[in-house]
Design a protein around this motif. Structure first.
Motif, mmCIF file in Angstrom:
data_model
loop_
_atom_site.group_PDB
_atom_site.id
_atom_site.type_symbol
_atom_site.label_atom_id
_atom_site.label_comp_id
_atom_site.label_asym_id
_atom_site.label_seq_id
_atom_site.Cartn_x
_atom_site.Cartn_y
_atom_site.Cartn_z
ATOM 1 N N GLU A 20 0.897 -1.143 -0.102
ATOM 2 C CA GLU A 20 0.028 -0.085 0.092
ATOM 3 C C GLU A 20 0.828 1.152 -0.022
ATOM 4 O OE1 GLU A 20 -4.121 1.602 2.246
ATOM 5 O OE2 GLU A 20 -2.656 0.371 3.199
ATOM 6 N N HIS A 37 -4.649 -1.939 -2.575
ATOM 7 C CA HIS A 37 -3.289 -2.671 -2.175
ATOM 8 C C HIS A 37 -2.926 -3.670 -3.615
ATOM 9 C CE1 HIS A 37 -4.762 -3.109 2.268
ATOM 10 N NE2 HIS A 37 -4.298 -1.936 1.889
ATOM 11 N N ASN A 46 -5.547 4.797 6.123
ATOM 12 C CA ASN A 46 -6.221 4.706 4.908
ATOM 13 C C ASN A 46 -7.702 5.145 5.095
ATOM 14 O OD1 ASN A 46 -7.337 2.331 5.654
ATOM 15 N ND2 ASN A 46 -5.863 1.259 4.433
#
Length: 267
Positions: free
Chosen positions: A174, A208, A238
């Motif tokens: 990520e 991701h 996030n």
């Protein structure tokens, strides 16, 4: 003179393996794209993607030993030729590298004696590769909770490894929401949030990516760098992003180049 004989005389087996694995992934992909009609010319597709990665060595201004650069460019030229590809700039640099390695007595007497034959092979037109090469086994030496930077052209992008697919197959990344001019240190990313991916509906979602082919640590291509190993405290926040669609997107070190460009193009 055979390609394997040249590789053996260069004497950096894992370097050759890393380059060959990259080439095999790209050639398999391009053969599929060519058969499907998406592309017509394999070299024009493979070479820019391959060199974007390996230019992180070849064009590095510091931190890379000159003889390592010479071994890399000679290995690149040899393996490109093996798989039916060539690039004049790479071949010319490889020919010069042979002379420089001999002048500095870096390799063996046998390499010196066989140098004219090596040059002759690299300067011949390579035979077109007809069959799909066997895809290498997916393995990674990176680990969950590692923080890495990925260099793309002259920029650096930082990502957090959440976990690995399968049994040590590929890291799931990520990205942090920042772009760096120089390779960042851990303190440069302390306060960063996660970077999301914008979808066609305009929503920016958690993103991701499972990166196949991100294997060696340290990276022979000098593109992927470990910033901090096993850091459990810096998982990117996030919470400002929309929910992800699916667990992750399957990618590799070449497909992710275009993804990064698209994700960060608005910065």
């Amino acid at each position: 003179m055979k390609h394997k004989q040249i590789i053996d005389k260069i004497g950096v087996g894992q370097l050759a393996q890393a380059i060959e694995e990259d080439l095999i992934r790209l050639i398999n992909l391009t053969m599929s794209l060519k058969r499907g009609g998406s592309i017509k010319d394999i070299p024009s597709y493979v070479l820019p993607l391959l060199l974007t990665r390996w230019d992180c060595v070849l064009l590095a201004e510091d931190g890379i030993a000159i003889h390592y650069k010479e071994k890399v460019v000679l290995t690149l030229a040899t393996l490109l030729h093996k798989y039916g590809l060539s690039d004049k700039i790479i071949t010319d640099k490889a020919i010069n590298a042979i002379d420089h390695l001999n002048e500095a007595v870096v390799l063996s007497d046998d390499f010196y004696r066989k140098s004219p034959q090596i040059k002759d092979l690299l300067l011949t037109k390579p035979l077109e590769w007809k069959r799909r090469p066997k895809i290498p086994k997916n393995t990674t030496f990176f680990r969950p909770n590692d923080i890495v930077s990925i260099k793309l052209d002259d920029k650096y992008y930082v990502a957090y490894i959440h976990e690995l697919t399968g049994v040590n197959e590929s890291p799931i990344l990520e990205f942090y929401d920042s772009v760096f001019e120089n390779k960042p240190a851990i303190e440069d990313i302390t306060a960063l949030k996660a970077k999301g991916e914008k979808y066609n509906d305009g929503k920016v979602r958690i993103a991701h990516f499972a990166i196949y082919g991100m294997k060696y640590q340290p990276d022979f291509a000098n593109q992927v760098h470990l910033i901090r190993a096993g850091n459990l405290e810096m998982i990117p926040d996030n919470s400002h992003l929309e929910e992800a669609i699916g667990l992750f997107t399957v990618s590799d070190l070449f497909a992710i180049q275009k993804t990064i460009e698209k994700m960060f193009e608005e910065r």
